[in-house]
Design a protein around this motif. Structure first.
Motif, short mmCIF file in Angstrom:
data_model
loop_
_atom_site.label_atom_id
_atom_site.label_comp_id
_atom_site.label_asym_id
_atom_site.label_seq_id
_atom_site.Cartn_x
_atom_site.Cartn_y
_atom_site.Cartn_z
N GLY A 95 -2.82 1.06 -4.35
CA GLY A 95 -2.92 2.20 -5.27
C GLY A 95 -1.84 3.24 -5.01
O GLY A 95 -2.06 4.43 -5.14
N GLY A 125 0.84 1.26 -8.28
CA GLY A 125 -0.59 1.14 -8.56
C GLY A 125 -1.11 2.29 -9.42
O GLY A 125 -1.86 2.07 -10.37
N SER A 181 -8.01 -0.80 -5.32
CA SER A 181 -8.39 -1.15 -3.96
C SER A 181 -7.21 -0.88 -3.03
O SER A 181 -6.07 -1.18 -3.37
CB SER A 181 -8.80 -2.63 -3.98
OG SER A 181 -8.65 -3.21 -2.73
N ASP A 182 -7.50 -0.31 -1.88
CA ASP A 182 -6.42 -0.02 -0.93
C ASP A 182 -7.01 -0.02 0.48
O ASP A 182 -8.21 -0.28 0.65
CB ASP A 182 -5.75 1.34 -1.27
CG ASP A 182 -4.29 1.40 -0.84
OD1 ASP A 182 -4.02 1.20 0.36
OD2 ASP A 182 -3.42 1.66 -1.69
N ALA A 218 -5.97 4.93 3.03
CA ALA A 218 -5.55 5.46 1.74
C ALA A 218 -6.73 5.74 0.81
O ALA A 218 -6.54 6.05 -0.37
CB ALA A 218 -4.60 4.46 1.07
N MET A 264 -6.75 9.07 -1.08
CA MET A 264 -5.69 9.11 -2.09
C MET A 264 -6.10 8.34 -3.36
O MET A 264 -5.96 8.84 -4.47
CB MET A 264 -4.42 8.51 -1.46
CG MET A 264 -3.17 8.57 -2.28
SD MET A 264 -2.75 7.03 -3.11
CE MET A 264 -2.56 5.84 -1.83
N THR A 320 0.12 -4.84 -5.74
CA THR A 320 1.30 -4.09 -5.29
C THR A 320 1.16 -3.74 -3.82
O THR A 320 1.94 -2.94 -3.30
CB THR A 320 1.49 -2.77 -6.09
OG1 THR A 320 0.33 -1.96 -5.89
CG2 THR A 320 1.69 -3.03 -7.57
N ARG A 371 10.99 -0.65 -0.48
CA ARG A 371 12.28 -0.58 0.24
C ARG A 371 12.69 0.85 0.56
O ARG A 371 12.31 1.78 -0.12
CB ARG A 371 13.38 -1.16 -0.67
CG ARG A 371 13.37 -2.63 -0.75
CD ARG A 371 14.67 -3.10 -1.39
NE ARG A 371 14.66 -3.07 -2.85
CZ ARG A 371 15.73 -3.30 -3.59
NH1 ARG A 371 16.90 -3.53 -3.01
NH2 ARG A 371 15.66 -3.29 -4.90
N ASN A 421 5.14 -7.50 4.54
CA ASN A 421 4.38 -7.74 3.32
C ASN A 421 3.67 -9.09 3.32
O ASN A 421 2.64 -9.25 2.67
CB ASN A 421 5.28 -7.58 2.09
CG ASN A 421 5.54 -6.10 1.78
OD1 ASN A 421 4.98 -5.22 2.44
ND2 ASN A 421 6.38 -5.83 0.80
N ASP A 437 -3.99 -11.11 3.79
CA ASP A 437 -5.24 -10.37 3.72
C ASP A 437 -5.72 -10.28 2.25
O ASP A 437 -6.88 -10.54 1.93
CB ASP A 437 -4.93 -8.98 4.32
CG ASP A 437 -6.07 -8.02 4.23
OD1 ASP A 437 -7.21 -8.47 4.45
OD2 ASP A 437 -5.84 -6.81 3.96
N ILE A 467 3.34 -8.24 -7.65
CA ILE A 467 4.52 -7.36 -7.79
C ILE A 467 5.19 -7.13 -6.44
O ILE A 467 6.39 -6.85 -6.36
CB ILE A 467 4.12 -5.99 -8.42
CG1 ILE A 467 3.43 -6.18 -9.78
CG2 ILE A 467 5.34 -5.10 -8.57
CD1 ILE A 467 3.11 -4.88 -10.51
N ASN A 513 7.16 -7.16 -3.03
CA ASN A 513 8.44 -7.81 -2.70
C ASN A 513 8.49 -8.35 -1.28
O ASN A 513 7.75 -7.86 -0.43
CB ASN A 513 9.57 -6.79 -2.89
CG ASN A 513 10.05 -6.76 -4.33
OD1 ASN A 513 10.23 -7.82 -4.94
ND2 ASN A 513 10.23 -5.57 -4.85
N1 APR Z 1 -4.63 -3.99 0.86
C1 APR Z 1 -4.52 -3.11 -0.14
N2 APR Z 1 -3.55 -2.21 -0.23
C2 APR Z 1 -2.64 -2.17 0.73
C3 APR Z 1 -2.67 -3.06 1.83
C4 APR Z 1 -3.73 -4.00 1.88
N3 APR Z 1 -3.85 -4.88 2.88
N4 APR Z 1 -1.62 -2.77 2.64
C5 APR Z 1 -0.94 -1.75 2.07
N5 APR Z 1 -1.55 -1.38 0.92
C6 APR Z 1 -1.21 -0.28 0.00
C7 APR Z 1 -0.63 0.96 0.69
O1 APR Z 1 -1.64 1.69 1.38
C8 APR Z 1 -0.05 1.70 -0.51
O2 APR Z 1 -0.98 2.60 -1.10
O3 APR Z 1 -0.19 -0.64 -0.91
C9 APR Z 1 0.29 0.58 -1.49
C10 APR Z 1 1.78 0.45 -1.75
O4 APR Z 1 2.18 1.60 -2.42
P1 APR Z 1 3.62 2.29 -2.22
O5 APR Z 1 3.91 2.38 -0.77
O6 APR Z 1 3.63 3.54 -3.02
O7 APR Z 1 4.63 1.21 -2.83
P2 APR Z 1 5.01 0.92 -4.37
O8 APR Z 1 6.18 1.74 -4.75
O9 APR Z 1 3.78 1.02 -5.21
O10 APR Z 1 5.50 -0.60 -4.26
C11 APR Z 1 4.61 -1.62 -3.87
O11 APR Z 1 5.82 -3.33 -5.03
O12 APR Z 1 7.89 -3.35 -6.10
C12 APR Z 1 7.19 -3.65 -4.94
O13 APR Z 1 8.89 -3.44 -3.24
C13 APR Z 1 7.70 -2.87 -3.76
O14 APR Z 1 6.58 -4.20 -2.12
C14 APR Z 1 6.54 -2.96 -2.81
C15 APR Z 1 5.33 -2.95 -3.77
#
Ligand code: APR
Length: 311
Positions: free
Chosen positions: A11, A15, A33-34, A38, A41, A80, A85, A98, A104, A121, A123
């Protein structure tokens, strides 16, 4: 008819925007779900989005939780989860961290939403969607990666900016992996059906192709801390909508190929028909020798990253 359910795993930046656009399109109820860290948030984002609905009357429910069971019975899952990056990084640099997260997530989706159409989505995309497919054991038509929809949107944007014509009338296709070796097909790019080669001088077109290849990195550099989120979210929602409304749109997606375009056993960007059956078809067509060579080069890069997953 009961509402559809859309589960967003992760999220963060993308997200949050997925939730916004899905609500505005009234695609269905939305759960975010996160991880526990988080939870505040995502609960906050969900409440904020709930409070946006009265103005336009979007009657969908939006909820956030760190309990993975919140995704139970989802029709669509969009992943996501992961880290984005930072400047100077390639998408491939995210692999180690990732991949652990996707493991998980694949477990959770398998347990709680085994019937869902899954859009990945995170990467490096071509390897993450492959990992999800292998780890979940889902059928190939039920799993897809979002890349070509975004890369093509970037191509369309730059052509519209160059010509000054409506972006709505620009059609483009980008094939291959979601990396710098992607294959923007200039031969098929058109504005209102007119080939772009008739409208844009060759050297300008070459510069546009180069900009498309590095468009994600251009934004990473500008942000300084994170990657693009508005256009990636919109691109994934187009795919989800085509599935939920059985639109059968033809969208370049990272789909699992079994011989199409000479690709066997990998996810790579190819024109895909998305309908209620998920990825219903890959539309194969004849490439020029040069395009074939470019596709092979991008495939080699995808193979290398996939090999690093050890799956
Ligand atoms: N389960 C659920 N959520 C998770 C987990 C998990 N095991 N691990 C991390 N997250 C959550 C993080 O807590 C965070 O809220 O994934 C979210 C990622 O959000 P951002 O850091 O804001 O990244 P974002 O810009 O949304 O990009 C996400 O998409 O385009 C790709 O390269 C980018 O790999 C990245 C992904």
């Amino acid at each position: 008819m009961s509402r559809k359910k859309i589960a967003l795993i992760g999220g963060g930046q993308i997200g949050g925007n997925l939730a916004l656009i899905a609500a505005q399109k009234e695609l269905g109820d939305i759960v975010i779900s996160d991880i526990p860290k988080a939870e505040g948030m995502i609960k906050g984002k969900a409440l904020d989005l709930m409070q946006l609905r009265p103005h336009d009357g979007y009657d969908v429910n939006i909820e956030g939780s760190s309990d993975p069971a919140i995704i139970s019975g989802a029709d669509v899952v969009i992943i996501t989860a992961g880290v984005p990056r930072k400047p100077g990084m390639d998408r491939e640099d995210l692999l180690g961290i990732n991949l652990k997260i996707i493991k998980d997530v694949a477990n959770n989706v398998k347990t709680h939403a085994p019937e869902a159409f899954v859009i990945v989505i995170s990467n490096p995309l071509d390897a993450m969607v492959y990992a999800f497919y292998k780890l979940s054991g889902f059928p190939k038509n039920q799993v897809v990666g979002m890349a070509g929809a975004l890369d093509s949107a970037r191509f369309r944007t730059f052509i519209a900016m160059e010509t000054g014509f409506s972006v709505q009338d620009v059609t483009c296709m980008v094939l291959g992996g979601h990396g710098d070796s992607m294959v923007p097909l200039t031969r098929l790019a058109a504005v209102g059906g007119i080939p772009v080669s008739e409208l844009i001088p060759e050297e300008r077109l070459n510069a546009i192709v180069e900009r498309v290849r590095f468009a994600g990195g251009e934004i990473v550099k500008l942000f300084g801390n994170g990657s693009a989120y508005y256009a990636p979210a919109q691109s994934a929602i187009e795919m989800a909508e085509s599935y939920l409304r059985d639109k059968k749109r033809v969208i370049p997606c990272a789909s699992y190929c079994e011989g199409e375009f000479g690709v066997d056993g990998y996810f790579i960007g190819v024109p895909s028909v998305i309908g209620s059956g998920g990825v219903e078809r890959i539309l194969e067509f004849t490439l020029t020798e040069e395009e074939k060579a470019e596709l092979n080069a991008t495939l080699e890069k995808v193979k290398k990253t996939v090999a690093e997953t050890g799956l």
